[in-house]
Design a protein around this motif. Structure first.
Motif, short mmCIF file in Angstrom:
data_model
loop_
_atom_site.label_atom_id
_atom_site.label_comp_id
_atom_site.label_asym_id
_atom_site.label_seq_id
_atom_site.Cartn_x
_atom_site.Cartn_y
_atom_site.Cartn_z
N ALA A 1 0.81 -1.22 0.00
CA ALA A 1 0.00 0.00 0.00
C ALA A 1 0.85 1.27 0.00
O ALA A 1 0.51 2.25 -0.67
CB ALA A 1 -0.95 -0.01 1.19
N THR B 1 2.76 2.71 -3.62
CA THR B 1 2.04 3.36 -4.72
C THR B 1 2.27 2.69 -6.07
O THR B 1 2.48 3.35 -7.08
CB THR B 1 2.41 4.86 -4.82
OG1 THR B 1 3.81 5.00 -5.12
CG2 THR B 1 2.08 5.59 -3.53
N GLU C 1 -9.53 0.55 -0.55
CA GLU C 1 -8.96 1.19 0.64
C GLU C 1 -7.44 1.07 0.66
O GLU C 1 -6.76 1.88 1.30
CB GLU C 1 -9.54 0.55 1.90
CG GLU C 1 -11.01 0.85 2.12
CD GLU C 1 -11.59 0.05 3.27
OE1 GLU C 1 -10.83 -0.80 3.84
OE2 GLU C 1 -12.76 0.25 3.61
N ARG C 2 -6.93 0.07 -0.03
CA ARG C 2 -5.49 -0.18 -0.07
C ARG C 2 -4.86 0.31 -1.37
O ARG C 2 -3.73 -0.04 -1.69
CB ARG C 2 -5.22 -1.68 0.15
CG ARG C 2 -5.63 -2.15 1.54
CD ARG C 2 -5.84 -3.64 1.61
NE ARG C 2 -6.01 -4.13 2.97
CZ ARG C 2 -7.17 -4.08 3.64
NH1 ARG C 2 -8.26 -3.59 3.05
NH2 ARG C 2 -7.24 -4.54 4.87
N GLY C 3 -5.61 1.06 -2.15
CA GLY C 3 -5.07 1.66 -3.37
C GLY C 3 -5.02 0.74 -4.57
O GLY C 3 -4.32 1.02 -5.54
N GLN D 1 -7.08 -1.48 -7.67
CA GLN D 1 -8.28 -1.57 -8.48
C GLN D 1 -8.60 -3.03 -8.79
O GLN D 1 -7.74 -3.90 -8.67
CB GLN D 1 -8.09 -0.81 -9.80
CG GLN D 1 -7.74 0.65 -9.63
CD GLN D 1 -7.41 1.30 -10.96
OE1 GLN D 1 -7.29 0.63 -11.99
NE2 GLN D 1 -7.27 2.62 -10.96
#
Length: 257
Positions: free
Chosen positions: A134, A137, A160-162, A164
């Motif tokens: 997370a 990035t 929530e953890r970035g 998709q």
């Protein structure tokens, strides 16, 4: 309509010579020719092993600014380790950094395609793995193929953890926005990849409607097995979206004579 980046899954198929590439086009020129028509590609070769830095540099050199490469995460991480353990997280970070360093702004998404039998019983492993990434990035899109996920809240938990979720013609997890569409078709449904042997006009109408309603940028990638010739499928989809219709590079050369 949001920005839509379209491409196939791979660019080097012998059956594309004639209907897409000009006959006799050298292998070394195929990617550059492909990039005159489409602005994205999904790399399947990375599923088997991370690419060499020299390969990344060559892909970057052969494509223009604004072109995007998405890449499947190596199967060592997804299928062999099944996301479990510190090694899986480290290998994923190393892979992501390699792709970011080699492609820079041309990196689209890192596709974490999980095995067909990776179901909700392994949700904790998936979320723990996502937690380890997370803060880094990395642009990760997760493809879930087990139908049991349709009854879960996994889309929100990953967001929530970035991360998709991918949408496919097989599984579309409720609550996941349309950001990465993979049109796959059935394995071995055609013997050659030189024409739209299995038109899916009604499905393309549906996906065009979904794309027009998407909230943000979308990557669309098509496999040859979807209709028989992925470039033609993309052109048909562009037609439905009212986008410009590119001329295949082989036909571009023919128009000069």
């Amino acid at each position: 309509m949001p920005p839509i980046f379209m491409g196939t899954m791979g660019w080097s198929y012998p059956d594309w010579r004639g209907p897409f590439y000009a006959l006799g086009t050298p292998d070394a020129r195929l990617l550059a020719e492909y990039a005159t028509v489409f602005d994205a590609i999904e790399l399947d070769t990375t599923f088997y092993a991370p690419p060499r830095e020299t390969a990344l540099a060559q892909w970057d050199r052969l494509t223009p600014a604004g072109f995007f490469f998405s890449a499947k995460v190596p199967k060592l991480i997804t299928h062999e380790r099944r996301l479990v353990g510190p090694a899986a997280g480290k290998e994923a970070r190393d892979f992501g950094r390699l792709m970011q360093a080699g492609l820079g702004a041309k990196l689209g998404r890192l596709v974490l395609q999980l095995p067909p039998d990776f179901g909700p019983g392994e949700a904790r492993n998936l979320l723990t793995f996502a937690d380890t990434l997370a803060e880094h990035t990395l642009p990760i899109t997760v493809e879930l193929r087990e139908s049991g996920w349709l009854q879960t809240e996994i889309a929100a938990q990953l967001a929530e953890r970035g991360m998709q979720l991918a949408t496919t013609d097989r599984v579309a997890v409720p609550g996941a926005p349309l950001t990465y569409l993979r049109l796959l078709g059935e394995e071995n449904s055609v013997e050659r990849f030189d024409q739209r042997a299995l038109p899916r006009d009604t499905e393309l109408d549906h996906w065009a409607e979904q794309l027009r309603a998407a909230a943000g940028p979308v990557f669309v990638h098509v496999r040859n097995y979807y209709e028989g010739h992925a470039p033609a499928t993309l052109i048909e989809l562009r037609r439905r979206l009212g986008l410009s219709l590119p001329t295949p590079p082989g036909q571009q050369q023919m128009s000069l004579f």
